[in-house]
Write a protein that holds these residues in place. Structure first.
Motif, PDB file in Angstrom:
ATOM      1  N   GLU A 308       0.831  -1.205   0.000  1.00  0.00           N
ATOM      2  CA  GLU A 308       0.000   0.000   0.000  1.00  0.00           C
ATOM      3  C   GLU A 308       0.864   1.253   0.000  1.00  0.00           C
ATOM      4  O   GLU A 308       0.572   2.221  -0.721  1.00  0.00           O
ATOM      5  N   PHE A 309       1.936   1.254   0.788  1.00  0.00           N
ATOM      6  CA  PHE A 309       2.799   2.436   0.854  1.00  0.00           C
ATOM      7  C   PHE A 309       3.560   2.648  -0.454  1.00  0.00           C
ATOM      8  O   PHE A 309       3.810   3.791  -0.853  1.00  0.00           O
ATOM      9  N   ILE A 310       3.965   1.562  -1.116  1.00  0.00           N
ATOM     10  CA  ILE A 310       4.574   1.712  -2.443  1.00  0.00           C
ATOM     11  C   ILE A 310       3.586   2.389  -3.387  1.00  0.00           C
ATOM     12  O   ILE A 310       3.922   3.352  -4.089  1.00  0.00           O
ATOM     13  N   ALA A 311       2.350   1.882  -3.413  1.00  0.00           N
ATOM     14  CA  ALA A 311       1.328   2.430  -4.310  1.00  0.00           C
ATOM     15  C   ALA A 311       1.020   3.882  -3.973  1.00  0.00           C
ATOM     16  O   ALA A 311       0.928   4.743  -4.874  1.00  0.00           O
ATOM     17  N   GLN A 312       0.886   4.193  -2.695  1.00  0.00           N
ATOM     18  CA  GLN A 312       0.531   5.553  -2.290  1.00  0.00           C
ATOM     19  C   GLN A 312       1.680   6.533  -2.516  1.00  0.00           C
ATOM     20  O   GLN A 312       1.477   7.641  -3.027  1.00  0.00           O
ATOM     21  N   GLY A 313       2.893   6.125  -2.149  1.00  0.00           N
ATOM     22  CA  GLY A 313       4.034   7.013  -2.301  1.00  0.00           C
ATOM     23  C   GLY A 313       4.327   7.321  -3.759  1.00  0.00           C
ATOM     24  O   GLY A 313       4.525   8.496  -4.142  1.00  0.00           O
ATOM     25  N   LEU A 314       4.347   6.293  -4.597  1.00  0.00           N
ATOM     26  CA  LEU A 314       4.616   6.519  -6.018  1.00  0.00           C
ATOM     27  C   LEU A 314       3.454   7.232  -6.703  1.00  0.00           C
ATOM     28  O   LEU A 314       3.664   7.977  -7.669  1.00  0.00           O
ATOM     29  N   SER A 315       2.228   7.028  -6.206  1.00  0.00           N
ATOM     30  CA  SER A 315       1.087   7.768  -6.752  1.00  0.00           C
ATOM     31  C   SER A 315       1.228   9.258  -6.482  1.00  0.00           C
ATOM     32  O   SER A 315       0.906  10.101  -7.341  1.00  0.00           O
ATOM     33  N   LEU A 316       1.711   9.619  -5.292  1.00  0.00           N
ATOM     34  CA  LEU A 316       1.956  11.032  -5.000  1.00  0.00           C
ATOM     35  C   LEU A 316       3.002  11.606  -5.943  1.00  0.00           C
ATOM     36  O   LEU A 316       2.860  12.730  -6.441  1.00  0.00           O
ATOM     37  N   CYS A 317       4.063  10.851  -6.200  1.00  0.00           N
ATOM     38  CA  CYS A 317       5.105  11.317  -7.116  1.00  0.00           C
ATOM     39  C   CYS A 317       4.550  11.491  -8.525  1.00  0.00           C
ATOM     40  O   CYS A 317       4.819  12.496  -9.197  1.00  0.00           O
ATOM     41  N   ALA A 318       3.770  10.524  -8.980  1.00  0.00           N
ATOM     42  CA  ALA A 318       3.216  10.587 -10.333  1.00  0.00           C
ATOM     43  C   ALA A 318       2.201  11.712 -10.466  1.00  0.00           C
ATOM     44  O   ALA A 318       2.146  12.392 -11.499  1.00  0.00           O
ATOM     45  N   ALA A 319       1.385  11.923  -9.428  1.00  0.00           N
ATOM     46  CA  ALA A 319       0.334  12.940  -9.496  1.00  0.00           C
ATOM     47  C   ALA A 319       0.915  14.331  -9.630  1.00  0.00           C
ATOM     48  O   ALA A 319       0.374  15.175 -10.356  1.00  0.00           O
ATOM     49  N   GLN A 320       2.021  14.608  -8.961  1.00  0.00           N
ATOM     50  CA  GLN A 320       2.568  15.961  -9.028  1.00  0.00           C
ATOM     51  C   GLN A 320       3.457  16.168 -10.248  1.00  0.00           C
ATOM     52  O   GLN A 320       3.655  17.289 -10.695  1.00  0.00           O
ATOM     53  N   SER A 321       3.980  15.065 -10.809  1.00  0.00           N
ATOM     54  CA  SER A 321       4.829  15.221 -11.985  1.00  0.00           C
ATOM     55  C   SER A 321       4.010  15.417 -13.258  1.00  0.00           C
ATOM     56  O   SER A 321       4.483  16.025 -14.209  1.00  0.00           O
ATOM     57  N   ALA A 322       2.781  14.895 -13.276  1.00  0.00           N
ATOM     58  CA  ALA A 322       1.928  15.046 -14.461  1.00  0.00           C
ATOM     59  C   ALA A 322       0.466  15.025 -14.034  1.00  0.00           C
ATOM     60  O   ALA A 322      -0.274  14.092 -14.358  1.00  0.00           O
ATOM     61  N   PRO A 323       0.027  16.045 -13.276  1.00  0.00           N
ATOM     62  CA  PRO A 323      -1.341  16.022 -12.729  1.00  0.00           C
ATOM     63  C   PRO A 323      -2.433  15.966 -13.784  1.00  0.00           C
ATOM     64  O   PRO A 323      -3.507  15.431 -13.541  1.00  0.00           O
ATOM     65  N   GLN A 324      -2.159  16.497 -14.963  1.00  0.00           N
ATOM     66  CA  GLN A 324      -3.190  16.499 -16.002  1.00  0.00           C
ATOM     67  C   GLN A 324      -3.329  15.146 -16.679  1.00  0.00           C
ATOM     68  O   GLN A 324      -4.302  14.892 -17.390  1.00  0.00           O
ATOM     69  N   HIS A 325      -2.351  14.248 -16.469  1.00  0.00           N
ATOM     70  CA  HIS A 325      -2.377  12.956 -17.144  1.00  0.00           C
ATOM     71  C   HIS A 325      -2.556  11.774 -16.202  1.00  0.00           C
ATOM     72  O   HIS A 325      -2.816  10.664 -16.649  1.00  0.00           O
TER      73      HIS A 325
END
Length: 423
Positions: A308-325
């Motif tokens: 869960e922490f892998i999914a949540q942590g990397l999701s935060l990274c992905a969301a801020q690097s390309a929020p529109q995508h």
């Protein structure tokens, strides 16, 4: 005809013996609801998996037979306990996977929250009137938000409200200002979900994930929620937000809250800081559960929290690097696949973590359904061990423990490579 009846009776006895021997929680419900015995003789009983819309209709019909606030609470409990019993039986018989059971348990909770939300809204308006252009929504987080509930999951909730500028109070016989008005409505819903009635309890509610935790108000305004999540929330709070979704409330405010969450998740923060905070949070939880063994499927190193922490942590990274995508999905396995598609995870990592999540999820659902408290393998009856072997896809208890241990070691190694060392 006599032979068919004898066969049916023998089947029913075997079925009841399985329930009593492996799932006391289900046996207790059967003892309280003897009418359910008839359903056990019907082959279609365990094949009636209902979708969310069908569940809502079923609950609505059950509630139409009751009047008053307590009557609605009892109807919701009666209906929910029966549907949870059915889902538990399907799980016990192998008709549902852990993921499917999680979806079913969550759909039951969603239907109940939506129904009681409307009941509490009517009760609040009867006592305090209507707040002009005011509205509130219920956010579900944790297992509820991720649609991964088990038989014993509680409800992680946040209440968010909004109203037009200049609205001073409601228009009822006992008018209230906006803050107290929605706090009163929210507290009524908490009571509706948690109170013990003649039909028993329903859910425990956890409000610690709301802004400012237990020190914060029961319900927060949209403005406060947005500013807190964007400017003040800690990384672990944003991790929790990756699993949040609106469970009940009007469409207009739903959209505003969803937009606020997406803005907060995309708020710029260094990747190194996010990953360091995730690893630090995992280390703290590990210290708190230092004595856990491998059958603490959630907290043990390499357990479900690692995934869960892998999914949540990397999701935060992905969301801020390309929020529109990138659109965050709270469901752990869906999040892993989205991260693979986004390039945050390799095919090998995504597949291995998804397979590990499937194993842990299947085992967790059976343990939650059959055991009160920590699972102790040395005390487990043979029937329960056989059931756990079946969902693990193994031939013996020794093989089950070997597979579990190897899976956890692999998950922990991937966590430390993808997120960072747990020290």
């Amino acid at each position: 005809r006599v032979d068919r009846r004898q066969h049916r009776d023998r089947r029913l006895l075997r079925f009841i013996a399985d329930i009593v021997g492996t799932a006391p929680r289900l046996a207790d419900h059967l003892a309280r609801r003897p009418a359910m015995f008839e359903g056990l003789t019907d082959p279609a009983f365990l094949k009636r998996t209902l979708g969310a819309d069908e569940l809502r209709k079923g609950l609505e019909q059950a509630c139409q037979l009751e009047e008053g606030f307590e009557g609605q609470l009892n109807a919701c409990r009666h209906w929910a306990h029966d549907e949870q019993f059915r889902t538990g039986l399907e799980l016990l018989q192998g008709a549902l996977t852990g993921a499917q059971a999680g979806t079913s348990f969550t759909a039951i909770a969603d239907a109940v929250i939506e129904r009681l939300f409307e009941v509490c809204k009517v009760e609040t308006e009867a006592a305090h009137g209507v707040l002009p252009d005011g509205a509130w929504v219920v956010l579900g987080l944790g297992k509820l938000g991720a649609r991964e509930m088990t038989a014993t999951s509680d409800l992680d909730l946040i209440f968010v409200y909004d109203f037009v500028e200049g609205a001073l109070q409601s228009d009822g016989p006992r008018p209230l200002a906006p803050g107290p008005y929605f706090a009163r409505a929210s507290q009524k819903l908490i009571t509706a979900l948690t109170a013990l009635t003649s039909e028993g309890g329903l859910y425990e509610v956890d409000m610690r994930l709301r802004p400012s935790g237990n020190k914060g108000p029961v319900a927060v305004s949209l403005q406060t929620f947005t500013s807190y999540q964007t400017d003040e929330a800690w990384t672990w709070e944003r991790m929790a937000l990756t699993r949040a979704r609106v469970v009940a409330g009007p469409a207009g405010l739903r959209q505003k809250v969803e937009a606020a969450m997406q803005t907060a998740l995309a708020h710029p923060r260094p990747r190194e800081t996010i990953l360091s905070d995730v690893a630090g949070m995992r280390a703290r939880l590990q210290r708190e559960h230092a004595k856990s063994g491998p059958w603490d499927l959630k907290q043990h190193p390499g357990g479900m929290v690692d995934i869960e922490f892998i999914a949540q942590g990397l999701s935060l990274c992905a969301a801020q690097s390309a929020p529109q995508h990138f659109r965050v999905d709270g469901n752990t396995r869906k999040a892993l696949q989205l991260l693979r598609d986004r390039g945050e995870l390799s095919d090998d990592d995504a597949n291995a973590l998804s397979q590990g999540a499937e194993l842990l999820d299947n085992l967790t659902h059976i343990v939650r359904l059959t055991v009160d408290g920590p699972f102790q393998p040395k005390e487990a009856p043979p029937g329960l061990k056989s059931l756990l072997c079946r969902v693990a896809g193994t031939q013996s208890w020794e093989e089950t423990e070997t597979v579990l241990g190897a899976t956890m070691q692999d998950i922990r190694a991937r966590f430390e490579r993808l997120i960072g060392p747990v020290s």
